[in-house]
Scaffold this active site. Structure first.
Site, short mmCIF file in Angstrom:
data_model
loop_
_atom_site.label_atom_id
_atom_site.label_comp_id
_atom_site.label_asym_id
_atom_site.label_seq_id
_atom_site.Cartn_x
_atom_site.Cartn_y
_atom_site.Cartn_z
N ASP A 71 -16.37 -24.20 -1.22
CA ASP A 71 -15.64 -25.45 -1.08
C ASP A 71 -14.20 -25.11 -0.66
O ASP A 71 -13.75 -23.98 -0.81
CB ASP A 71 -15.65 -26.18 -2.43
CG ASP A 71 -14.87 -27.48 -2.41
OD1 ASP A 71 -14.90 -28.17 -1.38
OD2 ASP A 71 -14.24 -27.79 -3.44
N GLU B 271 -11.00 -27.66 -0.84
CA GLU B 271 -9.95 -28.24 -1.68
C GLU B 271 -10.22 -27.97 -3.16
O GLU B 271 -11.34 -28.15 -3.64
CB GLU B 271 -9.86 -29.75 -1.44
CG GLU B 271 -9.32 -30.10 -0.07
CD GLU B 271 -9.23 -31.61 0.12
OE1 GLU B 271 -8.36 -32.23 -0.51
OE2 GLU B 271 -10.04 -32.15 0.89
N ASN C 103 -19.46 -32.89 -5.92
CA ASN C 103 -20.16 -32.79 -4.64
C ASN C 103 -20.48 -31.34 -4.27
O ASN C 103 -21.09 -31.09 -3.23
CB ASN C 103 -19.36 -33.47 -3.51
CG ASN C 103 -18.01 -32.83 -3.26
OD1 ASN C 103 -17.48 -32.10 -4.09
ND2 ASN C 103 -17.44 -33.11 -2.11
#
Length: 199
Positions: free
Chosen positions: A7, A9, A155
């Site tokens: 990921d 951020e 997510n």
């Protein structure tokens, strides 16, 4: 062959929307995928707030220009890329990511794109595919790659759980409590060591 999927951020760079919330003085924009599992709901909420305040892409990009990678992120990524292939899988947008990728020495990133009107207003967004992180990990696996994944938010859970090894990194107390089966790390050296073991 292995591919590490990370990921962006919260893992390699600070959260863009939190930085923009602080700069614009709009605390409602601090809400991220760490707080809201439904990405479409989160983005519609963000775009409504931008419309209400007359803010667009230019203002967000001005904030991004002042964002630097998290301390240690570039060195971590540089070393990891000498060991294996790395792809950043992010639900951010190409219009946000480019200046940050320059500061990280141009790693490969798969992300989404914004729909922007001629006056700079963000009118919508286009997801690369549904459940983009999990879908991408499964596609890589279908090509014969083994995936190792790390992320911090709701997510990211799909790609973490679908990979041969998956880790939470700089995640929230709630997500770590909900997923005690996942190894969780706070420091880049510890994450790198865990990835090396998985490789």
């Amino acid at each position: 062959m292995n591919v590490v999927c990370l990921d962006m951020e919260g893992v390699l760079v600070p959260e863009i929307w939190i930085a923009f919330a602080e700069k614009s003085g709009i605390p409602e924009l601090k809400r991220t995928t760490r707080d809201e599992p439904d990405y479409d709901k989160l983005m519609r909420y963000r775009l409504d707030i931008l419309r209400q305040h007359g803010l667009g892409l230019k203002e967000i990009q001005e904030t991004i220009a002042g964002i630097d990678p998290l301390p240690g992120a570039k060195a971590f990524l540089d070393e990891l890329r000498t060991l294996t292939q790395v792809i950043i899988l992010s639900d951010t947008f190409e219009q946000f990511a480019k200046p940050l990728m320059a500061k990280l020495n141009w790693p490969t990133i798969f992300c989404n794109s914004l729909e922007v009107s001629p006056d700079g207003a963000i009118t919508g967004y286009k997801m690369r595919c549904e459940k983009s992180k999990l879908t991408t990990v499964k596609a890589l696996q279908s090509c014969g790659f083994e995936t190792i994944a790390a992320g911090d938010s709701y997510n990211d859970l799909g790609m973490i759980e679908a990979s041969k090894a998956g880790f939470l990194f700089k995640s929230t107390a709630q997500i770590k409590a909900d997923h005690p089966e996942l190894e969780a790390y706070e420091e880049f050296d510890d994450l790198l060591a865990a990835i090396k073991r998985a490789l």
